[in-house]
Motif scaffolding. Structure first.
Motif, short mmCIF file in Angstrom:
data_model
loop_
_atom_site.label_atom_id
_atom_site.label_comp_id
_atom_site.label_asym_id
_atom_site.label_seq_id
_atom_site.Cartn_x
_atom_site.Cartn_y
_atom_site.Cartn_z
N ARG A 68 4.45 0.80 0.20
CA ARG A 68 4.39 0.91 1.66
C ARG A 68 5.57 0.20 2.34
NH1 ARG A 68 1.78 4.59 4.75
NH2 ARG A 68 0.96 3.70 6.68
N ASP A 120 10.50 1.47 11.17
CA ASP A 120 9.93 0.14 10.92
C ASP A 120 10.88 -0.80 10.18
OD1 ASP A 120 7.58 0.73 12.20
OD2 ASP A 120 6.52 1.36 10.39
N GLU A 167 13.34 -3.57 9.64
CA GLU A 167 13.57 -4.76 10.47
C GLU A 167 14.49 -5.72 9.73
OE1 GLU A 167 10.94 -8.35 12.53
OE2 GLU A 167 9.97 -6.42 12.07
N ASN A 173 5.71 -14.07 9.49
CA ASN A 173 6.47 -12.89 9.91
C ASN A 173 6.36 -11.77 8.88
OD1 ASN A 173 7.36 -14.08 12.28
ND2 ASN A 173 9.28 -14.82 11.39
N GLN A 187 2.86 -10.26 9.17
CA GLN A 187 2.78 -9.43 10.37
C GLN A 187 3.47 -8.09 10.17
OE1 GLN A 187 4.41 -11.84 13.53
NE2 GLN A 187 2.66 -13.25 13.57
N TRP A 188 4.61 -8.11 9.52
CA TRP A 188 5.32 -6.85 9.27
C TRP A 188 4.51 -5.96 8.34
CZ3 TRP A 188 7.52 -4.31 5.04
CH2 TRP A 188 8.38 -3.25 5.36
N GLU A 230 1.24 -5.95 7.98
CA GLU A 230 0.08 -5.45 8.73
C GLU A 230 0.48 -4.28 9.64
OE1 GLU A 230 -1.40 -8.87 10.72
OE2 GLU A 230 -2.65 -9.51 9.04
N HIS A 231 1.65 -4.41 10.24
CA HIS A 231 2.16 -3.31 11.07
C HIS A 231 2.36 -2.05 10.25
CE1 HIS A 231 4.45 -1.14 14.11
NE2 HIS A 231 5.39 -0.94 13.20
N ARG A 232 2.91 -2.23 9.04
CA ARG A 232 3.13 -1.08 8.18
C ARG A 232 1.82 -0.44 7.73
NH1 ARG A 232 5.74 2.39 7.95
NH2 ARG A 232 5.55 2.73 5.70
N HIS A 240 -0.80 -0.05 9.44
CA HIS A 240 -1.37 0.75 10.51
C HIS A 240 -0.41 1.82 11.03
CE1 HIS A 240 -3.77 -3.03 10.66
NE2 HIS A 240 -4.76 -2.17 10.88
N ALA A 241 0.80 1.85 10.47
CA ALA A 241 1.78 2.85 10.90
C ALA A 241 1.47 4.18 10.24
CB ALA A 241 3.18 2.40 10.53
#
Length: 430
Positions: free
Chosen positions: A225, A389, A391, A417, A420-421, A423-425, A427-428
């Motif tokens: 992921r 995504d 970063e 950090n 958090q990245w 977790e964002h992935r 839900h992307a």
């Protein structure tokens, strides 16, 4: 030596009036030659003796964490140990995280990092080929210590690098660890959980080059992921201080020649001819030299030992520096054949890095001399547009290399950090 030189000058001055100055001048020249030869001999001894007397011992067993899962291989590779940690409710863990360590270190150092990620995710880690318990010398030493021995000599652990002309053995171990981890992830859950890779330094180069090699239809590539690259080895080192004055011109020449060797760079014809001629002469000579210096007999005195400056640039934590000084499981020497192989791998990766399409979180220091920032900048410039995504986090005016071992609060802030990245992935959209 100094007194002897003064006496020569006095004798010569008096002898000139006696008409024998010519013979005295010849004698003084002979003395000067002897002095130069003596200085060269002393310099050679200074270079050779550290390699001859280098001794390294371990007194405590390998720093284990998590549960050990042994991975046997039918193709003749040695057994690989995968370390795993799971959160209290392992079935509910939304993803799995694989930790990939850097050059000459070991995954045992990452116990605290593994426990941090295991609050939410299933975590695993392994030792690269020729590193940690994937190194036969270190493995035997660990067995002896756990059986009651008080001290083991591991000075020759670096000799496991003798077969490493490239990173292919490390990629094979990464492949074995990834596929075993996917099996373990799926075993505890009814769904196919995604996978993240957290890779540092040389481990980042191994990971990136491995993922580029995977075919699009490979199930593994769809399970990854995202990748967290920490100070990735996408550039050759640039030693600081006086060492850099000596080493950097040779490093840059070798890298430039390897980059242009049989690969035009869209230069004007005169420059193309110059670069190709330089490369055709330089690359075979340096390859042969590094190979010869890695032969038995020569390598015991010419294999470089990790200098003190490396430790100073790894972390700003004095506590961690103390751990590094006394960590006998870190391999302190590097065969020149392995060094040259890594350089060639970096060059090869840079030629194809634009093909890297997996989402990533890239972290690097602006003034890191171990893996200089220009490698990460070039990688980001070539790939950042591939995924929304992607970063990049830059530690400005920073020269430290191991970001997961910085002193607090920077260390925990970086770990947050990363989480958090991830977790964002999760839900992307795919």
């Amino acid at each position: 030596m100094v007194i002897r030189g003064i006496l020569f000058k006095i004798i010569c001055a008096r002898s000139l009036s006696a008409g024998i100055g010519k013979q005295c001048a010849l004698t003084q020249n002979t003395y000067s030659s002897d002095k130069l030869a003596g200085l060269m001999g002393m310099l050679l001894l200074v270079l050779i003796l550290p390699g001859c007397v280098h001794q390294k011992f371990v007194t405590e067993p390998y720093p284990r964490w998590g549960k050990e899962v042994r991975i046997d291989d039918i193709d003749g590779d040695e057994t690989l140990i995968l370390r795993t940690l799971s959160p209290p409710d392992s079935v509910a863990a939304p993803a799995c995280v694989l930790l990939v360590h850097g050059m000459n270190e070991h995954i045992g150092r990452y116990g605290e990092v593994a426990h941090y990620f295991s609050r939410q995710y299933m975590v695993a880690g392994f030792d690269h080929y020729a590193h940690g318990l994937s190194n036969s010398v270190l493995q035997r030493a660990d067995s002896a210590l756990t059986s009651g021995s008080s001290k083991q000599n591991v000075s020759n652990a670096y000799l496991a690098q003798s077969t490493l002309i490239n990173l292919e053995p490390l990629r094979r171990n990464l492949n074995r660890a990834l596929r075993k981890m996917i099996t373990l992830c799926d075993k505890e859950s009814e769904q196919r959980r995604p996978l993240f890779i957290v890779a540092h330094s040389l481990g980042a180069l191994v990971t990136a080059s491995y993922l580029i090699q995977l075919r699009e239809e490979d199930d593994l590539i769809r399970r990854v992921r995202g990748v967290i690259f920490l100070a990735p080895a996408f550039a050759v080192s640039e030693p600081p201080g006086w060492r850099g004055w000596v080493a950097n011109p040779l490093i840059k020449l070798s890298f430039h020649a390897e980059t242009h060797f049989l690969h035009p760079q869209n230069e004007p014809l005169p420059l193309l001819m110059f670069n190709q001629t330089l490369a055709l002469v330089t690359v075979p000579i340096l390859d042969s030299l590094f190979e010869i210096l890695s032969w038995p007999g020569l390598r015991c005195i010419l294999t470089p030992i990790s200098p003190d400056w490396v430790q100073n640039y790894l972390t700003d934590s004095e506590e961690e520096k103390a751990r590094l000084r006394f960590d006998g499981w870190i391999v302190r020497r590097t065969l020149l054949r392995f060094v040259k192989g890594i350089e060639a791998e970096i060059v090869h990766f840079r030629r194809q890095m634009t093909n890297f399409t997996i989402p990533y979180f890239l972290v690097y220091s602006e003034h890191d001399p171990i893996t200089p920032a220009w490698g990460s900048k070039d990688f980001a410039h070539a790939t950042v547009q591939h995924q929304p995504d992607n970063e990049v986090l830059i530690f400005s005016n920073f020269h430290y290399h191991q970001h997961l071992f910085l002193k607090e609060p920077a260390r925990t802030e970086l770990l947050r950090n990363i989480v958090q990245w991830m977790e964002h992935r999760l839900h992307a959209p795919d």
